[in-house]
Design a protein around this motif. Structure first.
Motif, PDB file in Angstrom:
ATOM      1  N   MET A   1     -68.782 -40.380 107.000  1.00 32.66           N
ATOM      2  CA  MET A   1     -69.489 -41.376 106.194  1.00 32.66           C
ATOM      3  C   MET A   1     -71.001 -41.273 106.386  1.00 32.66           C
ATOM      4  O   MET A   1     -71.774 -41.306 105.438  1.00 32.66           O
ATOM      5  CB  MET A   1     -69.016 -42.780 106.593  1.00 32.66           C
ATOM      6  CG  MET A   1     -69.661 -43.889 105.765  1.00 32.66           C
ATOM      7  SD  MET A   1     -69.214 -43.763 104.016  1.00 32.66           S
ATOM      8  CE  MET A   1     -70.058 -45.174 103.344  1.00 32.66           C
ATOM      9  N   SER A   2     -71.434 -41.130 107.657  1.00 37.30           N
ATOM     10  CA  SER A   2     -72.865 -41.016 107.949  1.00 37.30           C
ATOM     11  C   SER A   2     -73.471 -39.777 107.298  1.00 37.30           C
ATOM     12  O   SER A   2     -74.583 -39.813 106.764  1.00 37.30           O
ATOM     13  CB  SER A   2     -73.099 -40.982 109.464  1.00 37.30           C
ATOM     14  OG  SER A   2     -72.742 -42.201 110.060  1.00 37.30           O
ATOM     15  N   ALA A   3     -72.701 -38.665 107.339  1.00 36.89           N
ATOM     16  CA  ALA A   3     -73.182 -37.421 106.725  1.00 36.89           C
ATOM     17  C   ALA A   3     -73.345 -37.602 105.220  1.00 36.89           C
ATOM     18  O   ALA A   3     -74.331 -37.127 104.630  1.00 36.89           O
ATOM     19  CB  ALA A   3     -72.215 -36.280 107.025  1.00 36.89           C
ATOM     20  N   ALA A   4     -72.402 -38.284 104.578  1.00 35.85           N
ATOM     21  CA  ALA A   4     -72.476 -38.514 103.135  1.00 35.85           C
ATOM     22  C   ALA A   4     -73.697 -39.349 102.777  1.00 35.85           C
ATOM     23  O   ALA A   4     -74.385 -39.076 101.776  1.00 35.85           O
ATOM     24  CB  ALA A   4     -71.199 -39.206 102.655  1.00 35.85           C
ATOM     25  N   ILE A   5     -73.983 -40.353 103.599  1.00 37.15           N
ATOM     26  CA  ILE A   5     -75.155 -41.198 103.349  1.00 37.15           C
ATOM     27  C   ILE A   5     -76.430 -40.371 103.497  1.00 37.15           C
ATOM     28  O   ILE A   5     -77.347 -40.444 102.659  1.00 37.15           O
ATOM     29  CB  ILE A   5     -75.178 -42.402 104.322  1.00 37.15           C
ATOM     30  CG1 ILE A   5     -74.006 -43.335 104.027  1.00 37.15           C
ATOM     31  CG2 ILE A   5     -76.504 -43.155 104.209  1.00 37.15           C
ATOM     32  CD1 ILE A   5     -73.850 -44.452 105.043  1.00 37.15           C
ATOM     33  N   ALA A   6     -76.502 -39.577 104.568  1.00 35.09           N
ATOM     34  CA  ALA A   6     -77.694 -38.755 104.819  1.00 35.09           C
ATOM     35  C   ALA A   6     -77.935 -37.779 103.671  1.00 35.09           C
ATOM     36  O   ALA A   6     -79.075 -37.597 103.220  1.00 35.09           O
ATOM     37  CB  ALA A   6     -77.542 -38.000 106.139  1.00 35.09           C
ATOM     38  N   ILE A   7     -76.854 -37.146 103.199  1.00 34.02           N
ATOM     39  CA  ILE A   7     -76.975 -36.183 102.101  1.00 34.02           C
ATOM     40  C   ILE A   7     -77.418 -36.879 100.816  1.00 34.02           C
ATOM     41  O   ILE A   7     -78.302 -36.403 100.102  1.00 34.02           O
ATOM     42  CB  ILE A   7     -75.637 -35.445 101.879  1.00 34.02           C
ATOM     43  CG1 ILE A   7     -75.318 -34.547 103.070  1.00 34.02           C
ATOM     44  CG2 ILE A   7     -75.689 -34.621 100.595  1.00 34.02           C
ATOM     45  CD1 ILE A   7     -73.914 -33.961 103.029  1.00 34.02           C
TER      46      ILE A   7
ATOM     47  N   GLY B   1     -74.848 -33.358 111.539  1.00 36.98           N
ATOM     48  CA  GLY B   1     -74.218 -32.043 111.532  1.00 36.98           C
ATOM     49  C   GLY B   1     -74.294 -31.287 110.228  1.00 36.98           C
ATOM     50  O   GLY B   1     -73.739 -30.188 110.112  1.00 36.98           O
ATOM     51  N   VAL B   2     -75.002 -31.828 109.237  1.00 40.00           N
ATOM     52  CA  VAL B   2     -75.085 -31.174 107.930  1.00 40.00           C
ATOM     53  C   VAL B   2     -75.812 -29.837 108.041  1.00 40.00           C
ATOM     54  O   VAL B   2     -75.361 -28.824 107.490  1.00 40.00           O
ATOM     55  CB  VAL B   2     -75.805 -32.092 106.910  1.00 40.00           C
ATOM     56  CG1 VAL B   2     -76.026 -31.350 105.590  1.00 40.00           C
ATOM     57  CG2 VAL B   2     -74.991 -33.361 106.684  1.00 40.00           C
ATOM     58  N   ILE B   3     -76.936 -29.837 108.750  1.00 40.93           N
ATOM     59  CA  ILE B   3     -77.716 -28.600 108.904  1.00 40.93           C
ATOM     60  C   ILE B   3     -76.913 -27.543 109.643  1.00 40.93           C
ATOM     61  O   ILE B   3     -76.918 -26.356 109.281  1.00 40.93           O
ATOM     62  CB  ILE B   3     -79.043 -28.887 109.652  1.00 40.93           C
ATOM     63  CG1 ILE B   3     -79.948 -29.806 108.822  1.00 40.93           C
ATOM     64  CG2 ILE B   3     -79.772 -27.584 109.974  1.00 40.93           C
ATOM     65  CD1 ILE B   3     -80.406 -29.216 107.516  1.00 40.93           C
ATOM     66  N   GLY B   4     -76.206 -27.953 110.670  1.00 41.03           N
ATOM     67  CA  GLY B   4     -75.385 -27.004 111.425  1.00 41.03           C
ATOM     68  C   GLY B   4     -74.304 -26.375 110.559  1.00 41.03           C
ATOM     69  O   GLY B   4     -74.042 -25.167 110.658  1.00 41.03           O
ATOM     70  N   ASP B   5     -73.679 -27.164 109.711  1.00 42.44           N
ATOM     71  CA  ASP B   5     -72.651 -26.636 108.814  1.00 42.44           C
ATOM     72  C   ASP B   5     -73.233 -25.643 107.812  1.00 42.44           C
ATOM     73  O   ASP B   5     -72.620 -24.603 107.513  1.00 42.44           O
ATOM     74  CB  ASP B   5     -71.972 -27.784 108.064  1.00 42.44           C
ATOM     75  CG  ASP B   5     -71.132 -28.667 108.983  1.00 42.44           C
ATOM     76  OD1 ASP B   5     -70.778 -28.192 110.079  1.00 42.44           O
ATOM     77  OD2 ASP B   5     -70.856 -29.818 108.605  1.00 42.44           O
ATOM     78  N   LEU B   6     -74.430 -25.971 107.279  1.00 39.89           N
ATOM     79  CA  LEU B   6     -75.088 -25.056 106.338  1.00 39.89           C
ATOM     80  C   LEU B   6     -75.452 -23.745 107.024  1.00 39.89           C
ATOM     81  O   LEU B   6     -75.340 -22.667 106.428  1.00 39.89           O
ATOM     82  CB  LEU B   6     -76.343 -25.713 105.752  1.00 39.89           C
ATOM     83  CG  LEU B   6     -76.121 -26.857 104.761  1.00 39.89           C
ATOM     84  CD1 LEU B   6     -77.447 -27.510 104.382  1.00 39.89           C
ATOM     85  CD2 LEU B   6     -75.418 -26.348 103.511  1.00 39.89           C
ATOM     86  N   ALA B   7     -75.891 -23.832 108.266  1.00 35.30           N
ATOM     87  CA  ALA B   7     -76.238 -22.617 109.010  1.00 35.30           C
ATOM     88  C   ALA B   7     -75.012 -21.725 109.199  1.00 35.30           C
ATOM     89  O   ALA B   7     -75.105 -20.499 109.096  1.00 35.30           O
ATOM     90  CB  ALA B   7     -76.837 -22.997 110.360  1.00 35.30           C
ATOM     91  N   LYS B   8     -73.875 -22.346 109.467  1.00 31.34           N
ATOM     92  CA  LYS B   8     -72.641 -21.569 109.641  1.00 31.34           C
ATOM     93  C   LYS B   8     -72.257 -20.878 108.335  1.00 31.34           C
ATOM     94  O   LYS B   8     -71.854 -19.704 108.334  1.00 31.34           O
ATOM     95  CB  LYS B   8     -71.512 -22.489 110.101  1.00 31.34           C
ATOM     96  CG  LYS B   8     -70.225 -21.748 110.463  1.00 31.34           C
ATOM     97  CD  LYS B   8     -69.171 -22.695 110.979  1.00 31.34           C
ATOM     98  CE  LYS B   8     -67.930 -21.936 111.440  1.00 31.34           C
ATOM     99  NZ  LYS B   8     -67.357 -21.086 110.400  1.00 31.34           N
ATOM    100  N   LEU B   9     -72.412 -21.594 107.210  1.00 35.02           N
ATOM    101  CA  LEU B   9     -72.108 -20.990 105.907  1.00 35.02           C
ATOM    102  C   LEU B   9     -73.034 -19.814 105.616  1.00 35.02           C
ATOM    103  O   LEU B   9     -72.595 -18.776 105.115  1.00 35.02           O
ATOM    104  CB  LEU B   9     -72.243 -22.046 104.808  1.00 35.02           C
ATOM    105  CG  LEU B   9     -71.162 -23.129 104.744  1.00 35.02           C
ATOM    106  CD1 LEU B   9     -71.529 -24.176 103.698  1.00 35.02           C
ATOM    107  CD2 LEU B   9     -69.809 -22.505 104.417  1.00 35.02           C
ATOM    108  N   ALA B  10     -74.338 -19.995 105.928  1.00 34.75           N
ATOM    109  CA  ALA B  10     -75.305 -18.915 105.698  1.00 34.75           C
ATOM    110  C   ALA B  10     -74.988 -17.714 106.581  1.00 34.75           C
ATOM    111  O   ALA B  10     -75.090 -16.554 106.143  1.00 34.75           O
ATOM    112  CB  ALA B  10     -76.719 -19.424 105.959  1.00 34.75           C
ATOM    113  N   ALA B  11     -74.619 -17.974 107.826  1.00 38.54           N
ATOM    114  CA  ALA B  11     -74.275 -16.882 108.740  1.00 38.54           C
ATOM    115  C   ALA B  11     -73.043 -16.130 108.243  1.00 38.54           C
ATOM    116  O   ALA B  11     -72.979 -14.903 108.301  1.00 38.54           O
ATOM    117  CB  ALA B  11     -74.043 -17.441 110.145  1.00 38.54           C
TER     118      ALA B  11
END
Length: 430
Positions: free
Chosen positions: A1-7, A298-308
């Motif tokens: 929920m927090s991630a959705a709000i931040a995004i 954790g949004v940035i971390g997830d994006l980094a994993k996708l980019a990697a």
């Protein structure tokens, strides 16, 4: 929920920032207020954490340099340089353009490019008026040069300040890694000027005599203040260069320099504070809080994993991808919020690359892509927006597409030159 709000908060804020429907400072502060109010981040996260909070090194470095430049502006030294360049060019419009472009680029490397544009534009219009030629090509060329030249150092372009702070890169790191390619880019840019602005260099010989009659020394309004300000600025730049030996952060150096100059010049608060762009500083503060919310959830971390995963761990592919995407996106939206958003992502990617030279190349590709990409459109960099405002107020408006037709060409050229530089320096000869 927090991630959705931040995004959601960040995405909506970004749309308003990119479209300029509302003042970007108000949007950034509102976004920060929302993520704080709903508890996505707390005061500890927003104001004290290096990973998720306001980057005070960036804020105070900008503040210190703004005060120094505000005092320096009162001396008239920038007007002096512009008139000097026009006279040395013997009134030739093309030579004047090349000299003003080089002055603008060099000044933008050691002052922020927005300030350089503000100082050089009025005199450019004065010279063009004396020559009875259109100032628009000159103004466009100068702002393009300011974005190229500003890429050379840590303090030349706001995105570099953000990158330096996030990646732990010093003034000397930027100088050694960015200045060589910027010098090459400026030579290429100067060579394409006659073609890029063809038809803009016809002048009446009688008008040339008017320019040659200008006395550049009359532009200096306070020679004693110029000596003081010049000495302080030189000391600040030396301290920037000796940052690793002195163990003093650039933000502290800038604030000390500003304080010393204010005392030496006895400038009144309303004079030196008038040059501080408070809206820019508050915009940064709000933006950092919103990005901190993305990091914490954790949004940035997830994006980094996708980019990697997308690059398969291939460092060269990652570098070229960052360069191209950064140039494209920074041309559509302001490069400051873009870099502030991408920095945590690049940091996460860099941590997964074992070779330190290859991981550092990610930061240089981000800096080059964002700085050069800022030239693509009229809203790609803050200096572009400022220059268009100056032109409009002077009665010679520059349309979005008039700027973009030139800026897009320059962006493509500079990125094409930067790509082999990154490959050769960090992968072939590293």
């Amino acid at each position: 929920m927090s991630a959705a709000i931040a995004i959601t908060v960040f995405a909506v804020s970004y749309v308003f920032i990119a479209t300029e429907k509302l003042p970007k400072m108000a949007v950034a502060l509102a976004g920060a207020a929302i993520v704080l109010a709903v508890g996505v981040v707390g005061s500890e996260d927003a104001f004290y954490s290096r990973d998720t909070g306001v980057d005070w090194d960036v804020i105070f470095l900008l503040l210190g340099m703004m005060i120094i430049v505000s005092v320096l502006r009162r001396t008239g030294v920038f007007e002096y340089l512009a008139i000097w360049a026009a006279k040395r060019a013997k009134g030739s419009p093309l030579r004047i353009m090349i000299l003003l472009v080089l002055i603008t680029a060099v000044a933008s490397a050691f002052l922020d490019n927005v300030t350089t544009v503000l100082l050089i534009a009025p005199v450019t219009m004065l010279v063009c008026d004396r020559l009875d030629i259109k100032p628009v090509p000159f103004l466009i060329a100068e702002v393009l040069a300011s974005n190229i030249g500003g890429a050379a150092t840590l303090i030349g372009d706001p995105p570099n300040i953000v990158i330096g702070s996030r990646a732990g890169l010093s003034f000397n790191d930027f100088l050694l890694n960015m200045a060589p390619i910027v010098a090459i880019e400026l030579v290429v840019f100067a060579l394409v000027l006659p073609w890029l602005f063809r038809g803009s260099f016809t002048v009446d010989p009688r008008r040339v005599a008017d320019v040659m009659a200008l006395n550049e020394r009359e532009a200096i309004q306070d020679s004693r203040l110029l000596i003081k300000a010049g000495a302080v600025l030189a000391a600040v730049l030396v301290a920037f260069a000796g940052h690793s030996l002195l163990q003093v952060e650039p933000s502290v150096v800038a604030l000390l320099g500003a304080g010393v100059l204010v005392l030496l010049s006895r400038t009144k608060p309303e004079q030196y504070l008038a040059g501080v762009e408070w809206e820019t500083l508050l915009f940064f503060a709000g933006l950092f809080v919103m990005i901190g919310a993305l990091v914490k959830t954790g949004v940035i971390g997830d994006l980094a994993k996708l980019a990697a995963d997308a690059t398969g761990g291939n460092a060269l592919l990652a570098v070229m991808l960052i360069l191209g995407v950064s140039a494209l996106l920074s041309g559509v939206i302001d490069n400051i919020p873009y870099v502030a958003t991408m920095s945590p992502l690049v940091l996460a990617l860099a941590n997964d690359i074992p070779d330190p030279g290859h991981s550092e190349a990610l930061w240089w590709s981000l800096a080059l892509g964002a700085d050069f990409g800022g030239n693509m459109t009229a809203v790609g960099a803050s200096a572009n927006v400022v220059m268009l405002g100056i032109a409009a107020r002077s009665g010679t408006p520059i349309s979005f597409w008039e700027f973009t037709k030139k800026g897009a060409v320059v962006t493509v050229i500079t990125v094409l030159v930067a790509a082999p530089y990154l490959w050769l320096r960090y992968f072939v000869f590293s």
